[in-house]
Scaffold this motif. Structure first.
Motif, PDB file in Angstrom:
ATOM      1  N   GLU A 107     -12.798  33.621  25.727  1.00  0.00           N
ATOM      2  CA  GLU A 107     -13.325  34.578  26.509  1.00  0.00           C
ATOM      3  C   GLU A 107     -14.313  33.470  27.537  1.00  0.00           C
ATOM      4  O   GLU A 107     -14.387  33.769  28.704  1.00  0.00           O
ATOM      5  CB  GLU A 107     -14.194  35.587  25.941  1.00  0.00           C
ATOM      6  CG  GLU A 107     -13.067  36.544  25.390  1.00  0.00           C
ATOM      7  CD  GLU A 107     -13.838  37.495  24.604  1.00  0.00           C
ATOM      8  OE1 GLU A 107     -13.286  38.715  23.858  1.00  0.00           O
ATOM      9  OE2 GLU A 107     -15.072  37.304  24.135  1.00  0.00           O
TER      10      GLU A 107
ATOM     11  N   GLY B 251      -7.231  37.125  17.602  1.00  0.00           N
ATOM     12  CA  GLY B 251      -8.195  37.132  16.518  1.00  0.00           C
ATOM     13  C   GLY B 251      -7.560  36.792  15.235  1.00  0.00           C
ATOM     14  O   GLY B 251      -7.908  37.133  14.112  1.00  0.00           O
TER      15      GLY B 251
ATOM     16  N   PRO C 225      -6.805  33.584  12.430  1.00  0.00           N
ATOM     17  CA  PRO C 225      -7.209  32.376  12.131  1.00  0.00           C
ATOM     18  C   PRO C 225      -6.308  31.400  12.155  1.00  0.00           C
ATOM     19  O   PRO C 225      -5.182  31.592  11.901  1.00  0.00           O
ATOM     20  CB  PRO C 225      -7.812  32.495  10.756  1.00  0.00           C
ATOM     21  CG  PRO C 225      -6.976  33.782  10.190  1.00  0.00           C
ATOM     22  CD  PRO C 225      -6.689  34.614  11.417  1.00  0.00           C
TER      23      PRO C 225
ATOM     24  N   LYS D  65     -12.350  33.479  19.271  1.00  0.00           N
ATOM     25  CA  LYS D  65     -12.267  34.333  20.463  1.00  0.00           C
ATOM     26  C   LYS D  65     -13.149  34.237  21.419  1.00  0.00           C
ATOM     27  O   LYS D  65     -12.879  34.406  22.842  1.00  0.00           O
ATOM     28  CB  LYS D  65     -11.768  35.821  19.951  1.00  0.00           C
ATOM     29  CG  LYS D  65     -11.559  36.977  20.750  1.00  0.00           C
ATOM     30  CD  LYS D  65     -11.096  38.190  20.051  1.00  0.00           C
ATOM     31  CE  LYS D  65     -10.624  39.308  21.044  1.00  0.00           C
ATOM     32  NZ  LYS D  65     -10.118  40.305  20.443  1.00  0.00           N
ATOM     33  N   ARG D  66     -14.327  34.122  21.163  1.00  0.00           N
ATOM     34  CA  ARG D  66     -15.444  34.122  22.241  1.00  0.00           C
ATOM     35  C   ARG D  66     -15.322  32.747  22.827  1.00  0.00           C
ATOM     36  O   ARG D  66     -15.679  32.664  24.113  1.00  0.00           O
ATOM     37  CB  ARG D  66     -16.790  34.186  21.371  1.00  0.00           C
ATOM     38  CG  ARG D  66     -17.172  35.469  20.667  1.00  0.00           C
ATOM     39  CD  ARG D  66     -18.564  35.394  20.317  1.00  0.00           C
ATOM     40  NE  ARG D  66     -19.085  34.465  19.460  1.00  0.00           N
ATOM     41  CZ  ARG D  66     -19.073  34.874  18.004  1.00  0.00           C
ATOM     42  NH1 ARG D  66     -18.540  36.056  17.695  1.00  0.00           N
ATOM     43  NH2 ARG D  66     -19.424  33.823  17.094  1.00  0.00           N
TER      44      ARG D  66
ATOM     45  N   SER E 185     -12.522  35.457   8.915  1.00  0.00           N
ATOM     46  CA  SER E 185     -13.156  36.425  10.092  1.00  0.00           C
ATOM     47  C   SER E 185     -14.376  35.544  11.149  1.00  0.00           C
ATOM     48  O   SER E 185     -14.326  35.820  12.047  1.00  0.00           O
ATOM     49  CB  SER E 185     -13.644  37.390   9.420  1.00  0.00           C
ATOM     50  OG  SER E 185     -14.309  38.444  10.245  1.00  0.00           O
ATOM     51  N   GLU E 186     -15.196  34.847  10.085  1.00  0.00           N
ATOM     52  CA  GLU E 186     -15.999  34.074  11.012  1.00  0.00           C
ATOM     53  C   GLU E 186     -15.511  33.047  11.968  1.00  0.00           C
ATOM     54  O   GLU E 186     -15.839  33.057  13.367  1.00  0.00           O
ATOM     55  CB  GLU E 186     -17.101  33.218  10.218  1.00  0.00           C
ATOM     56  CG  GLU E 186     -18.048  32.518  10.893  1.00  0.00           C
ATOM     57  CD  GLU E 186     -19.054  31.675   9.977  1.00  0.00           C
ATOM     58  OE1 GLU E 186     -19.781  30.970  10.513  1.00  0.00           O
ATOM     59  OE2 GLU E 186     -19.003  31.731   8.604  1.00  0.00           O
TER      60      GLU E 186
ATOM     61  N   SER F 190     -12.349  32.911  13.368  1.00  0.00           N
ATOM     62  CA  SER F 190     -11.415  33.728  14.240  1.00  0.00           C
ATOM     63  C   SER F 190     -12.489  34.224  15.436  1.00  0.00           C
ATOM     64  O   SER F 190     -12.175  34.505  16.663  1.00  0.00           O
ATOM     65  CB  SER F 190     -10.533  34.614  13.711  1.00  0.00           C
ATOM     66  OG  SER F 190     -11.050  35.709  12.861  1.00  0.00           O
ATOM     67  N   SER F 191     -13.701  34.918  14.929  1.00  0.00           N
ATOM     68  CA  SER F 191     -14.588  35.668  15.915  1.00  0.00           C
ATOM     69  C   SER F 191     -15.006  34.414  16.965  1.00  0.00           C
ATOM     70  O   SER F 191     -15.201  34.625  18.184  1.00  0.00           O
ATOM     71  CB  SER F 191     -15.526  36.307  15.115  1.00  0.00           C
ATOM     72  OG  SER F 191     -15.341  37.325  14.333  1.00  0.00           O
ATOM     73  N   LYS F 192     -15.430  33.397  16.306  1.00  0.00           N
ATOM     74  CA  LYS F 192     -16.129  31.963  17.278  1.00  0.00           C
ATOM     75  C   LYS F 192     -15.035  31.824  18.088  1.00  0.00           C
ATOM     76  O   LYS F 192     -15.093  31.637  19.182  1.00  0.00           O
ATOM     77  CB  LYS F 192     -16.313  31.105  16.402  1.00  0.00           C
ATOM     78  CG  LYS F 192     -17.732  31.534  15.600  1.00  0.00           C
ATOM     79  CD  LYS F 192     -18.252  30.147  14.866  1.00  0.00           C
ATOM     80  CE  LYS F 192     -19.510  30.490  14.221  1.00  0.00           C
ATOM     81  NZ  LYS F 192     -19.908  29.380  13.297  1.00  0.00           N
TER      82      LYS F 192
ATOM     83  N   THR G 156     -14.141  26.956  14.881  1.00  0.00           N
ATOM     84  CA  THR G 156     -12.928  27.918  15.282  1.00  0.00           C
ATOM     85  C   THR G 156     -11.533  27.609  14.559  1.00  0.00           C
ATOM     86  O   THR G 156     -10.776  28.370  14.948  1.00  0.00           O
ATOM     87  CB  THR G 156     -12.547  27.483  16.777  1.00  0.00           C
ATOM     88  OG1 THR G 156     -12.135  26.023  16.971  1.00  0.00           O
ATOM     89  CG2 THR G 156     -13.937  27.396  17.629  1.00  0.00           C
TER      90      THR G 156
END
Length: 358
Positions: free
Chosen positions: A336, A278, A280, A332-333, A325-326, A328-330, A298
């Motif tokens: 996965e 998580g 950036p 991480k997805r 935050s946006e 790092s969230s993308k 990303t």
């Protein structure tokens, strides 16, 4: 299937980590995976910790050739994880006739000598960890039908590593105050990682902000030269260089931004670790890095060697927490969905089966 994973490097870097992850994953899927490596090398030690079977491969080329020629018939397939392993498999191919494939992790072209042309012709498949490498090899002369792209992977971090307590503990070990913005890098101190540009990035950014510190975790042949440059730039207090840190990826959650300055990079699996943690990412657009760090999606990218631009990208992430935050969230997805260990293992199994006609 009985697979011999050939990797007799003496160091522990991304390729060795990927070898271990793949062998362990294949074992869970029912394959017999044996890691051919140097006795006492980090890969040998870590494989034994995972209860994976190892086969000692001598460090010297004549000894390694003799061992491989003798044992290769015991396996269905040899998987070469390094350029040296590729050479050994090609040298012994006529003696055992066990097919071999190669994973290509570097983004520089092979030389034009006859042996390089021969060893790439002998490989049943050449697996590239990025589309960038595959396109390079296709242009160099490897037939496209024998090329495949299977990216590197990383396991998701343990939840205990993502806690505020862990973050504080890492910062305390590094001597970094809680209110300092910490920019981290984890990489061997070698030429293509271009830490000189990262040090100049630190000079540019710390000249603008007093709340920023950098940490570079890693060791290598350029350590002395980089320490000299750090002194020349007056960054001894602003750039920490503690050397090699075991399981350095566990330090990632303590970083506010992960910075990568490579001028050449096959893919950059440590960036996947940063994504999974998580954190950036700001990076240069070297080699296969843009396949992971997708500009404005990303992470943020800068031109290779452009220290001011990389400093601007890092500062943008520090100044815009919502954007950081946006991204790092993308990111991480993305890990996965596309870069799981299970996905990589399944794709390699499919290649093995195709080579063996199963």
């Amino acid at each position: 299937m009985r697979i011999l994973h050939l990797n007799n490097e003496k160091t522990w870097r991304g390729g060795e980590r990927q070898t271990l992850l793949l062998a362990a994953g294949l074992r869970e899927g029912g394959c017999v995976s044996v890691i051919g490596c140097r006795s006492g090398a980090p890969l040998h030690q870590k494989a034994e910790d995972e209860s994976l079977t190892t086969l000692p491969i001598p460090a010297n080329n004549p000894g390694a050739v003799l061992v491989l020629a003798r044992v290769a018939r015991d396996f269905d397939l040899i998987h070469c994880h390094t350029g040296r392993g590729h050479s050994l498999a090609a040298l012994t191919a006529g003696l055992h006739r066990t097919p071999f494939l190669v994973t290509r992790r570097v983004d520089f072209l092979p030389g034009r000598g006859w042996f390089n042309r021969y060893k790439f012709r002998r490989a049943a498949r050449v697996i590239c960890i990025s589309r960038f490498i595959a396109d390079q090899l296709a242009g160099w002369g490897v037939p496209k039908e024998r090329l495949a792209v299977i990216p590197s992977t990383v396991p998701l971090p343990d939840a205990n590593l993502l806690t505020p307590e862990h973050r504080e503990a890492v910062r305390a070990r590094l001597g970094v105050a809680p209110d300092v913005k910490l920019i981290g890098n984890i990489a061997a101190l070698v030429g293509h990682k271009d830490h000189a540009t990262l040090l100049r990035t630190a000079k540019a950014l710390t000249g603008r902000r007093s709340d920023v510190r950098f940490v570079i975790l890693g060791d290598g042949e350029l350590k002395k030269k980089l320490l000299s440059l750090r002194h020349e730039l007056g960054l001894e207090e602003k750039v920490l260089m503690p050397g090699f840190v075991p399981q350095a990826e566990q330090c990632l959650p303590a970083f506010d931004v992960f910075a990568m300055s490579s001028c050449m990079e096959g893919l950059g699996s440590i960036v996947l670790d940063a994504f999974a943690a998580g954190v950036p990412v700001a990076a240069t657009a070297g080699g296969g890095l843009p396949e992971l760090v997708r500009q404005g999606e990303t992470g943020l990218l800068a031109t290779v060697g452009d220290a001011p631009a990389l400093a601007d990208a890092i500062n943008c992430l520090l100044e815009n927490p919502a954007l950081a935050s946006e991204l790092s969230s993308k990111a991480k997805r993305l890990v996965e969905a596309e870069y799981s260990v299970a996905r990589m293992v399944g794709r390699y199994q499919a290649v093995y089966e195709k080579i063996l006609g199963r």
